[in-house]
Scaffold this motif. Structure first.
Motif, mmCIF file in Angstrom:
data_model
loop_
_atom_site.group_PDB
_atom_site.id
_atom_site.type_symbol
_atom_site.label_atom_id
_atom_site.label_comp_id
_atom_site.label_asym_id
_atom_site.label_seq_id
_atom_site.Cartn_x
_atom_site.Cartn_y
_atom_site.Cartn_z
ATOM 1 N N ASP A 66 64.320 55.393 -53.713
ATOM 2 C CA ASP A 66 65.146 55.415 -55.001
ATOM 3 C C ASP A 66 64.529 55.520 -56.139
ATOM 4 O O ASP A 66 63.561 54.612 -56.417
ATOM 5 C CB ASP A 66 66.024 54.268 -54.863
ATOM 6 N N VAL A 67 64.361 56.470 -57.242
ATOM 7 C CA VAL A 67 63.800 56.295 -58.336
ATOM 8 C C VAL A 67 64.958 56.519 -59.404
ATOM 9 O O VAL A 67 65.688 57.403 -59.436
ATOM 10 C CB VAL A 67 62.941 57.787 -58.250
ATOM 11 N N ILE A 68 64.779 55.370 -60.006
ATOM 12 C CA ILE A 68 65.631 55.093 -61.232
ATOM 13 C C ILE A 68 65.299 55.145 -62.540
ATOM 14 O O ILE A 68 64.211 54.530 -62.832
ATOM 15 C CB ILE A 68 66.495 53.825 -60.926
ATOM 16 N N HIS A 69 65.913 55.817 -63.512
ATOM 17 C CA HIS A 69 65.421 56.133 -64.986
ATOM 18 C C HIS A 69 66.282 55.054 -65.657
ATOM 19 O O HIS A 69 67.237 55.017 -65.572
ATOM 20 C CB HIS A 69 65.534 57.454 -65.438
ATOM 21 N N PHE A 70 65.229 54.286 -66.696
ATOM 22 C CA PHE A 70 65.944 53.654 -67.630
ATOM 23 C C PHE A 70 65.548 53.925 -68.866
ATOM 24 O O PHE A 70 64.397 54.119 -69.181
ATOM 25 C CB PHE A 70 65.735 51.793 -67.470
ATOM 26 N N THR A 71 66.619 53.996 -69.845
ATOM 27 C CA THR A 71 65.967 54.362 -71.288
ATOM 28 C C THR A 71 65.696 53.008 -72.021
ATOM 29 O O THR A 71 64.910 53.141 -73.081
ATOM 30 C CB THR A 71 67.112 54.956 -72.192
ATOM 31 N N ASN A 72 66.501 51.798 -71.612
ATOM 32 C CA ASN A 72 66.059 50.605 -71.955
ATOM 33 C C ASN A 72 65.175 49.662 -71.339
ATOM 34 O O ASN A 72 65.332 49.392 -70.046
ATOM 35 C CB ASN A 72 67.267 49.931 -72.350
ATOM 36 N N LYS A 73 64.008 49.293 -71.850
ATOM 37 C CA LYS A 73 62.949 48.604 -71.029
ATOM 38 C C LYS A 73 63.528 47.199 -70.575
ATOM 39 O O LYS A 73 63.203 46.619 -69.495
ATOM 40 C CB LYS A 73 61.657 48.385 -71.848
ATOM 41 N N ASP A 74 64.561 46.522 -71.356
ATOM 42 C CA ASP A 74 65.053 45.366 -71.080
ATOM 43 C C ASP A 74 66.113 45.562 -69.810
ATOM 44 O O ASP A 74 65.886 44.413 -68.845
ATOM 45 C CB ASP A 74 65.813 44.735 -71.926
ATOM 46 N N LYS A 75 66.647 46.582 -69.593
ATOM 47 C CA LYS A 75 67.491 46.711 -68.464
ATOM 48 C C LYS A 75 66.593 47.083 -67.343
ATOM 49 O O LYS A 75 67.116 46.590 -66.269
ATOM 50 C CB LYS A 75 68.313 48.141 -68.796
ATOM 51 N N ALA A 76 65.399 47.761 -67.502
ATOM 52 C CA ALA A 76 64.532 47.968 -66.252
ATOM 53 C C ALA A 76 64.118 46.503 -65.823
ATOM 54 O O ALA A 76 63.940 46.374 -64.692
ATOM 55 C CB ALA A 76 63.647 48.974 -66.797
ATOM 56 N N LEU A 77 63.480 45.707 -66.726
ATOM 57 C CA LEU A 77 63.112 44.327 -66.380
ATOM 58 C C LEU A 77 63.990 43.557 -65.767
ATOM 59 O O LEU A 77 63.768 43.140 -64.663
ATOM 60 C CB LEU A 77 62.445 43.749 -67.753
ATOM 61 N N GLY A 78 65.197 43.544 -66.287
ATOM 62 C CA GLY A 78 66.535 42.851 -65.759
ATOM 63 C C GLY A 78 66.531 43.465 -64.246
ATOM 64 O O GLY A 78 66.893 42.735 -63.167
#
Length: 189
Positions: free
Chosen positions: A93-105
């Motif tokens: 699964d390769v998931i893109h996040f524009t927000n680094k806080d969402k990615a960290l969470g």
């Protein structure tokens, strides 16, 4: 998260890049290369790491660094891939996040859900943060690479904007397939 939009339903979707990276036609996000890395295994003998003759397979979104090289160990080898092998019992699964806080969470949530840290890799560039998850929890998804990105879209029947997830699933032949046949939780219309 709002609607899931299956990119297999778009006739015009094809991998047009010569470097085999997937670009979502709705969000214009180009996903990084995936690397299959063979890492030499070691054991401690008298408190000294020693190569034991075997290798572990890891999947990453960037090549291994020369700083990872341990003295007395063979170098890790990395191969760019755009598909998994027919014998693989895993999926990515390769998931893109524009927000680094969402990615960290999301990454922290993976730890709480029992996904081992070595099975979660990240990569950051000007487009945002990408997470790669190595998973084996859904046999239907085995041998597939699934790309996910999100964007806000105006939904006419609702009369409002909603965050939508765009999903593209590629099989071991590199063909895009409908995500609905891999995911039992989606309802077919």
């Amino acid at each position: 998260m709002g609607n899931i939009i299956d990119m297999a339903s778009f006739e015009h979707l094809r991998r047009s890049n010569s470097d085999d990276r997937y670009t979502c036609p709705k969000t214009n996000v180009t996903f990084p290369h995936i690397y299959k890395v063979l890492v030499p295994d070691g054991d401690l003998v008298d408190d000294v790491p020693v190569f034991i003759g075997t290798y572990s397979t890891e999947y990453r979104l960037k090549e291994p660094s020369s700083l990872e090289q341990l003295p007395g160990f063979p170098p890790s080898t990395a191969t760019k891939i755009s598909t998994l092998d027919a014998a693989d019992e895993i999926y990515l699964d390769v998931i893109h996040f524009t927000n680094k806080d969402k990615a960290l969470g999301f990454r922290q949530a993976c730890g709480h859900l029992g996904i081992e840290p070595e099975h979660v890799r990240s990569f950051k560039d000007q487009q945002g943060v990408f997470l790669l998850l190595r998973r084996a929890d859904a046999p239907k998804k085995a041998r597939h690479i699934i790309y996910r990105s999100t964007d806000v879209q105006y939904i006419q029947p609702l009369g409002c904007e909603m965050e939508c997830e765009y999903v593209a699933a590629f099989n071991e032949l590199g063909q895009i397939i409908p995500y609905g046949i891999l995911d039992d939780s989606l309802c077919e219309e």
